[in-house]
Design a protein around this motif. Structure first.
Motif: not given
Ligand code: SAM
Length: 345
Positions: A335-343
């Motif tokens: 989901m971080k890929k969609h929210t732009g949150e850094r992995l």
């Protein structure tokens, strides 16, 4: 019933006697016996008094079918919830069966270690995805309910009807006293006596699953499993549950209270179950075994996730794209890929 005179005993011939192909056997020795439930003897090849067994073969399934246990079920049988409260699934006759019908052999991998499982026979056979439907047959609670007998022929275990089975009747085998005790289907004398003391008093029955309770208040709490009612709510995080004791345990996650301490390394846990899991780090015990490939796990949840590899189940689904996975943490990362949150921070 008169038995056939010695000289007239039929010679074994699969064609003439309609014996199962599985019985195309060499002379039997002590380890390879057949048992006739009607005359209560161990006859050679087939019972001279009651004749041959009729064999109902398993349905054929493709190699590697992960649901082999269900798919091998012959058409005359069905798998559904057992009539024995708490026993899980069981096998029922759909249309009724005659006496002396033979099923088998019991499928499964040969296991070498001495682990105990409700799915393995004492000779070390374990029912797995290599197993067939026979893994679903339950053990009778009393002799009068037994309609199957287990026979060993060469390396195979076969189940045979001891008497006619009515339509809708559950197939029930007898595992033997020692093995039933190991599976805790029979309890030791003392606890049996203890059960007797309570037996007459357990008059509150759950209409959904048949569970018998001693007190109406226990039945009331039990019914919440079926109704989904969760009256106990955590005022810190909104967690809801159906028992006050569960809420009490949950509250320890907020208070940081860790009552259960490991005597080896001092690690403390908030639940006794967590300490039990933790102890496996020290003991190396891996009690959770994949019935498909034999891989072992220390934790039940890890086995559950692993089994999804075999079944193809991917319960965690992304609502934005078509990604799906077997673990909630993988979905979270995705989901971080969609929210732009850094992995990786
Ligand atoms: C060979 S499996 C039978 C199928 C099993 N009921 C299932 O749902 O997969 C044996 C296990 O079923 C349960 N079982 C069988 N007979 C039982 C009985 N009479 N009372 C309670 N549990 C029983 C026990 O858990 C046992 O370990």
């Amino acid at each position: 019933m008169t038995s056939t005179p010695e000289k007239d005993k039929p010679e074994y011939s699969p064609k003439e006697s309609n014996l199962a192909s599985c019985m195309n056997m060499e002379p039997l020795d002590n380890n390879h016996f057949l048992y006739c439930g009607e005359c209560n003897k161990e006859p050679e090849v087939h019972c001279p008094a009651h004749g041959p067994y009729n064999y109902i073969q398993d349905k054929e399934v493709p190699e590697g079918d992960p649901l082999k246990a269900e798919h091998t079920l012959p058409d005359c049988l069905e798998i559904k919830t057992s009539k024995i409260a708490g026993a899980g699934l069981g096998v029922f006759s759909k249309e009724g069966l005659q006496s002396k019908i033979m099923f088998g052999p019991y499928g499964g991998a040969i296991i070498t270690d001495n682990h105990k499982s409700g799915y393995c026979w004492k000779d070390g056979k374990e029912a797995t995805a290599t197993s067939n439907w026979m893994r679903y047959v339950n053990c009778a609670m009393k002799e009068a309910d037994t309609n199957l007998v287990a026979l060993q022929n060469k390396e195979g275990i076969y189940y045979c009807t001891l008497k006619p089975v009515s339509p809708g009747e559950e197939l029930l085998v007898w595992y033997g006293v020692e093995f039933s005790r190991e599976l805790v289907l029979i309890r030791d004398k003392n606890s049996q006596k203890h059960t007797k003391i309570h037996k007459g008093k357990r008059q509150y029955k759950c209409e959904v699953c048949g569970l018998l309770c001693k007190h109406s208040s226990i039945l009331k709490i039990h019914m919440r499993i079926h109704s989904g009612e969760r009256p106990y709510m955590c005022d810190k995080c909104g967690f809801a549950c159906n028992k006050s004791s569960t809420l009490k345990t949950h509250m320890r996650t907020h208070s940081g209270e860790r009552l259960f301490k490991c005597e080896v390394c001092g690690h403390a846990c908030n639940k006794s179950g967590n300490l039990k899991n933790h102890m496996r780090m020290h003991t190396g015990e891996r009690p959770y075994i994949c019935e498909v490939c034999g891989k072992t796990y220390k934790l039940r949840d890890n086995l559950k996730t692993h089994i999804m590899k075999h079944t193809g189940e991917r319960p965690y689904k992304c609502e934005i794209c078509d990604y799906s996975c077997t673990r909630s943490c993988d979905l979270k990362t995705h989901m971080k890929k969609h929210t732009g949150e850094r992995l990786h921070k």
